[in-house]
Design an enzyme around this catalytic site. Structure first.
Site, PDB file in Angstrom:
ATOM      1  N   HIS A   1      82.444  42.516   7.911  1.00  0.00           N
ATOM      2  CA  HIS A   1      83.264  43.650   8.338  1.00  0.00           C
ATOM      3  C   HIS A   1      82.290  44.769   8.685  1.00  0.00           C
ATOM      4  O   HIS A   1      81.209  44.839   8.098  1.00  0.00           O
ATOM      5  CB  HIS A   1      84.151  44.161   7.203  1.00  0.00           C
ATOM      6  CG  HIS A   1      85.127  43.179   6.663  1.00  0.00           C
ATOM      7  ND1 HIS A   1      84.819  42.273   5.692  1.00  0.00           N
ATOM      8  CD2 HIS A   1      86.429  42.983   6.970  1.00  0.00           C
ATOM      9  CE1 HIS A   1      85.901  41.550   5.414  1.00  0.00           C
ATOM     10  NE2 HIS A   1      86.889  41.961   6.177  1.00  0.00           N
TER      11      HIS A   1
ATOM     12  N   ASP B   1      80.920  46.327   5.601  1.00  0.00           N
ATOM     13  CA  ASP B   1      80.065  45.525   4.709  1.00  0.00           C
ATOM     14  C   ASP B   1      78.607  45.892   4.956  1.00  0.00           C
ATOM     15  O   ASP B   1      77.751  45.739   4.081  1.00  0.00           O
ATOM     16  CB  ASP B   1      80.213  44.023   4.977  1.00  0.00           C
ATOM     17  CG  ASP B   1      81.597  43.499   4.653  1.00  0.00           C
ATOM     18  OD1 ASP B   1      82.323  44.168   3.900  1.00  0.00           O
ATOM     19  OD2 ASP B   1      81.948  42.413   5.163  1.00  0.00           O
TER      20      ASP B   1
ATOM     21  N   MET C   1      80.619  35.667  13.681  1.00  0.00           N
ATOM     22  CA  MET C   1      81.910  36.358  13.671  1.00  0.00           C
ATOM     23  C   MET C   1      81.771  37.740  13.049  1.00  0.00           C
ATOM     24  O   MET C   1      80.979  37.948  12.136  1.00  0.00           O
ATOM     25  CB  MET C   1      82.883  35.505  12.850  1.00  0.00           C
ATOM     26  CG  MET C   1      84.248  36.092  12.624  1.00  0.00           C
ATOM     27  SD  MET C   1      84.375  37.146  11.152  1.00  0.00           S
ATOM     28  CE  MET C   1      85.115  36.035   9.968  1.00  0.00           C
TER      29      MET C   1
ATOM     30  N   GLU D   1      94.151  36.144  11.940  1.00  0.00           N
ATOM     31  CA  GLU D   1      94.234  35.462  10.636  1.00  0.00           C
ATOM     32  C   GLU D   1      95.548  35.787   9.942  1.00  0.00           C
ATOM     33  O   GLU D   1      95.761  36.909   9.483  1.00  0.00           O
ATOM     34  CB  GLU D   1      93.058  35.892   9.752  1.00  0.00           C
ATOM     35  CG  GLU D   1      93.083  35.208   8.390  1.00  0.00           C
ATOM     36  CD  GLU D   1      91.856  35.537   7.549  1.00  0.00           C
ATOM     37  OE1 GLU D   1      90.861  36.037   8.102  1.00  0.00           O
ATOM     38  OE2 GLU D   1      91.916  35.281   6.336  1.00  0.00           O
TER      39      GLU D   1
ATOM     40  N   LYS E   1      98.434  35.760   6.968  1.00  0.00           N
ATOM     41  CA  LYS E   1      98.517  35.709   5.504  1.00  0.00           C
ATOM     42  C   LYS E   1      99.933  36.151   5.123  1.00  0.00           C
ATOM     43  O   LYS E   1     100.448  37.110   5.707  1.00  0.00           O
ATOM     44  CB  LYS E   1      97.470  36.656   4.890  1.00  0.00           C
ATOM     45  CG  LYS E   1      97.372  36.544   3.371  1.00  0.00           C
ATOM     46  CD  LYS E   1      96.213  37.375   2.812  1.00  0.00           C
ATOM     47  CE  LYS E   1      96.150  37.229   1.294  1.00  0.00           C
ATOM     48  NZ  LYS E   1      95.080  38.037   0.690  1.00  0.00           N
TER      49      LYS E   1
ATOM     50  N   GLU F   1      93.391  30.341   7.198  1.00  0.00           N
ATOM     51  CA  GLU F   1      92.699  30.229   5.906  1.00  0.00           C
ATOM     52  C   GLU F   1      93.480  29.297   4.985  1.00  0.00           C
ATOM     53  O   GLU F   1      94.704  29.435   4.835  1.00  0.00           O
ATOM     54  CB  GLU F   1      92.542  31.607   5.262  1.00  0.00           C
ATOM     55  CG  GLU F   1      91.968  31.495   3.853  1.00  0.00           C
ATOM     56  CD  GLU F   1      91.663  32.821   3.180  1.00  0.00           C
ATOM     57  OE1 GLU F   1      91.105  33.709   3.846  1.00  0.00           O
ATOM     58  OE2 GLU F   1      91.972  32.943   1.983  1.00  0.00           O
TER      59      GLU F   1
ATOM     60  N   HIS G   1      95.755  30.937   2.323  1.00  0.00           N
ATOM     61  CA  HIS G   1      96.896  31.692   2.831  1.00  0.00           C
ATOM     62  C   HIS G   1      98.104  30.803   3.129  1.00  0.00           C
ATOM     63  O   HIS G   1      99.238  31.225   2.914  1.00  0.00           O
ATOM     64  CB  HIS G   1      96.495  32.496   4.075  1.00  0.00           C
ATOM     65  CG  HIS G   1      95.442  33.523   3.792  1.00  0.00           C
ATOM     66  ND1 HIS G   1      94.932  34.349   4.747  1.00  0.00           N
ATOM     67  CD2 HIS G   1      94.814  33.855   2.634  1.00  0.00           C
ATOM     68  CE1 HIS G   1      94.028  35.154   4.199  1.00  0.00           C
ATOM     69  NE2 HIS G   1      93.933  34.853   2.921  1.00  0.00           N
TER      70      HIS G   1
ATOM     71  N   ASP H   1      88.798  29.693   7.938  1.00  0.00           N
ATOM     72  CA  ASP H   1      88.380  30.207   6.629  1.00  0.00           C
ATOM     73  C   ASP H   1      88.636  29.132   5.586  1.00  0.00           C
ATOM     74  O   ASP H   1      89.785  28.856   5.207  1.00  0.00           O
ATOM     75  CB  ASP H   1      89.157  31.485   6.278  1.00  0.00           C
ATOM     76  CG  ASP H   1      88.539  32.724   6.909  1.00  0.00           C
ATOM     77  OD1 ASP H   1      87.522  32.587   7.633  1.00  0.00           O
ATOM     78  OD2 ASP H   1      89.054  33.831   6.677  1.00  0.00           O
TER      79      ASP H   1
ATOM     80  N   ASP I   1      96.306  35.123  -3.918  1.00  0.00           N
ATOM     81  CA  ASP I   1      95.245  34.544  -3.080  1.00  0.00           C
ATOM     82  C   ASP I   1      93.988  34.340  -3.918  1.00  0.00           C
ATOM     83  O   ASP I   1      93.344  35.311  -4.326  1.00  0.00           O
ATOM     84  CB  ASP I   1      94.971  35.539  -1.938  1.00  0.00           C
ATOM     85  CG  ASP I   1      93.985  35.014  -0.923  1.00  0.00           C
ATOM     86  OD1 ASP I   1      93.817  33.790  -0.829  1.00  0.00           O
ATOM     87  OD2 ASP I   1      93.388  35.846  -0.216  1.00  0.00           O
TER      88      ASP I   1
ATOM     89  N   ASP J   1      91.120  32.285  -3.250  1.00  0.00           N
ATOM     90  CA  ASP J   1      89.811  32.190  -2.574  1.00  0.00           C
ATOM     91  C   ASP J   1      88.799  31.380  -3.386  1.00  0.00           C
ATOM     92  O   ASP J   1      87.635  31.775  -3.524  1.00  0.00           O
ATOM     93  CB  ASP J   1      89.233  33.591  -2.289  1.00  0.00           C
ATOM     94  CG  ASP J   1      90.080  34.378  -1.302  1.00  0.00           C
ATOM     95  OD1 ASP J   1      90.776  33.769  -0.478  1.00  0.00           O
ATOM     96  OD2 ASP J   1      90.049  35.624  -1.364  1.00  0.00           O
TER      97      ASP J   1
ATOM     98  N   ASP K   1      85.471  31.527   3.256  1.00  0.00           N
ATOM     99  CA  ASP K   1      85.987  32.838   2.838  1.00  0.00           C
ATOM    100  C   ASP K   1      86.469  32.690   1.402  1.00  0.00           C
ATOM    101  O   ASP K   1      87.659  32.548   1.129  1.00  0.00           O
ATOM    102  CB  ASP K   1      87.132  33.289   3.757  1.00  0.00           C
ATOM    103  CG  ASP K   1      87.565  34.709   3.405  1.00  0.00           C
ATOM    104  OD1 ASP K   1      86.848  35.366   2.643  1.00  0.00           O
ATOM    105  OD2 ASP K   1      88.626  35.146   3.886  1.00  0.00           O
TER     106      ASP K   1
HETATM  107  C1  GLT Z   1      89.491  39.617   3.017  1.00  0.00           C
HETATM  108  C2  GLT Z   1      90.637  38.679   3.245  1.00  0.00           C
HETATM  109  C3  GLT Z   1      90.255  37.551   4.069  1.00  0.00           C
HETATM  110  C4  GLT Z   1      89.881  37.913   5.468  1.00  0.00           C
HETATM  111  C5  GLT Z   1      88.714  38.790   5.576  1.00  0.00           C
HETATM  112  C6  GLT Z   1      88.561  39.258   7.002  1.00  0.00           C
HETATM  113  S1  GLT Z   1      88.662  40.044   4.440  1.00  0.00           S
HETATM  114  O1  GLT Z   1      88.581  39.053   2.151  1.00  0.00           O
HETATM  115  O2  GLT Z   1      91.135  38.250   1.978  1.00  0.00           O
HETATM  116  O3  GLT Z   1      91.181  36.534   4.073  1.00  0.00           O
HETATM  117  O4  GLT Z   1      89.464  36.726   6.097  1.00  0.00           O
HETATM  118  O5  GLT Z   1      89.038  40.541   7.196  1.00  0.00           O
HETATM  119 MN    MN Z   2      92.113  34.581   1.000  1.00  0.00          MN
HETATM  120 MN    MN Z   3      90.193  34.899   5.175  1.00  0.00          MN
END
Ligand code: GLT
Ligand code: MN
Ligand code: MN
Length: 453
Positions: free
Chosen positions: A120, A123, A154, A247, A249, A283, A286, A311, A321, A323, A353
């Site tokens: 980002h 970041d 990216m 993306e 979610k 992702e 998600h 992702d 979420d 991750d 991600d």
């Molecule tokens: C954040 C989010 C992710 C996105 C990122 C991109 S930032 O961590 O949870 O799913 O991919 O903005």
């Molecule tokens: Mn996520």
């Molecule tokens: Mn993501």
């Protein structure tokens, strides 16, 4: 003498007064400055000691990279700065890990075998950096990319941390917020282009609501369209070689996010001014948050030529979420995901991600990153085994055979085919009685995955 390592850890520990994300924190910026001063100025008397040096013994590093699953640049593995840089803060607890400077992350990821690093805007460049500070940070980052042979495939914008975005960015009811979101994104696109990124991710972090009383969901979709159309025109006018990856979610951090799944996003893309410039960044977590089959969603995106980025991570069923490390929960689905990506020739980045569990220290972060990549490669190897397993392949041949008598009547409409089909007497009883052997095939797949064949 106080080492820089101590300094950074100490400074990060007093971050409790700052905004809830590292991107907007002042101490984070001070660390950046301190880091760059120490590394690049001759005026300071600090020893040029490298912060955050790993405690991993050299022989262990060698061990990690000596077997057939060891990641290499050809695998196109990438991580976001925010992933391995995640410090373990959650709504109930503070940071548990120190801040890693971006150039340190580049170095570490490269050593582990990654190919790319994503970011980002904030970041790398703190929210309130001056143009001079920005230029210096970018220059040092580019130097690190070149020193460690890493690319930035990216880039994206942080449109969710600052309180100004509390009711969304592109979908905010306030025109000033929408204008600021566009301004911030154009500047971040410039940054991404400068770093060589060809994919630009748009994740609508706070594009949603807790209640539909104050935000019109139809207007929200129109505002999203207006913003993305604007940005596509901007990218074209600048002559950047960049495509957008949206993306989806379903929820978190808002109660409900707009355009919540792969399917919603796909439908939306075709309403844009330049649909050819816009694809998806799905992702794993998600889609699993709402109980969908991720492999099917990705397949639909792939078939539409819209899988621009992915992702990878993992998730325990519908809940917040998580991750998690790639492949750490849903072994079979993640195998089928890798199978899909490899068989269909997906050539984009394999981006993770995800982040390490909050229980981990720095060593745990690198264990996590290495694990994501190794697991992908282990699945890739299992896909090869699936293709060469005689029993599996014989069974597949049988499964895919079927009665070819009427095959000639399929494959697209003609009035002649329609007429013949309407008259045909198809032997449905035989077809209905036929067992399909999916149980056997699925068990063989499990045996292969568990190493029994
Ligand atoms: C954040 C989010 C992710 C996105 C990122 C991109 S930032 O961590 O949870 O799913 O991919 O903005
Ligand atoms: Mn996520
Ligand atoms: Mn993501």
């Amino acid at each position: 003498m106080l080492s820089i390592t101590d300094e950074i850890i100490e400074m990060s520990e007093v971050e409790t007064w700052t905004l809830p994300d590292r991107e907007t924190s002042m101490p984070y910026f001070m660390v950046h400055c301190l880091w760059s001063v120490v590394n690049h100025s001759g005026f300071f008397v600090f020893e040029k000691e490298e912060p955050m040096t790993t405690s991993v013994p050299q022989n262990t590093v060698r061990e990690w990279t000596s077997d057939e699953y060891a990641p290499s640049k050809e695998d196109k593995f990438s991580f976001g700065l925010w992933t391995v840089g995640n410090r373990g803060r959650d709504p109930f607890g503070e940071y548990v890990r120190p801040l890693f400077a971006p150039v340190y992350i580049v170095k570490k990821l490269s050593e582990l075998g990654a190919w790319g690093v994503n970011l980002h805007d904030n970041d790398l460049v703190p929210f309130d950096a001056t143009p001079t500070q920005r230029d210096r940070l970018v220059r040092e980052f580019k130097q690190a990319l070149s020193d460690y042979g890493m690319v930035v495939p990216m880039a994206t914008t942080n449109l969710f941390s600052h309180p100004v975005f509390k009711d969304g960015a592109f979908t905010s009811n306030d025109p000033a917020v929408r204008a600021f979101a566009l301004q911030k994104t154009m500047r971040a696109i410039d940054l991404g282009a400068e770093l060589g990124a060809t994919i630009y991710v748009l994740w609508g972090g706070r594009e949603g609501s807790e209640t539909d009383a104050g935000k019109d969901p139809v207007t929200a979709v129109k505002r999203m369209r207006e913003a993305i159309d604007f940005l596509c025109h901007y990218v074209k006018e600048q002559g950047y070689q960049m495509r957008f990856a949206l993306e989806p979610k379903p929820n978190e951090p808002r109660s409900d996010l707009y355009l919540p799944t792969i399917g919603h996003m796909l439908g939306f893309i075709y309403t844009l001014d330049a649909p050819e410039m816009v694809g998806l960044n799905p992702e794993v977590a998600h889609e699993l948050m709402v109980g969908l089959n991720f492999v099917h969603g990705v397949a639909q995106a792939l078939e539409a030529g819209k899988l621009f980025h992915i992702d990878l991570n993992d998730q325990k069923a519908p809940r917040y979420d998580q991750d998690f490390r790639f492949g750490s929960e849903n072994l079979k689905s993640m195998f089928f995901l890798v199978k899909l990506l490899e068989e269909k020739g997906y050539s984009g980045p394999r981006h993770f991600d995800a982040h390490a569990h909050r229980t981990e220290d720095e060593q745990g972060v690198w264990d996590f990153a290495r694990g994501c990549m190794r697991t992908y490669n282990m699945f890739k190897q299992k896909v090869r085994r699936f293709h060469t397993d005689p029993e599996i392949q014989a069974l597949l041949k049988e499964i895919h055979s079927g009665d070819q008598t009427y095959g000639g009547l399929l494959g697209g409409y003609t009035s002649e085919r329609a007429g013949r089909l309407k008259e045909a007497t198809i032997d449905i009883d035989t077809r209905a009685k036929r067992g399909l052997h999916y149980e056997k095939l699925d068990q063989l797949t499990i045996e292969l995955l568990l190493g029994a064949r």
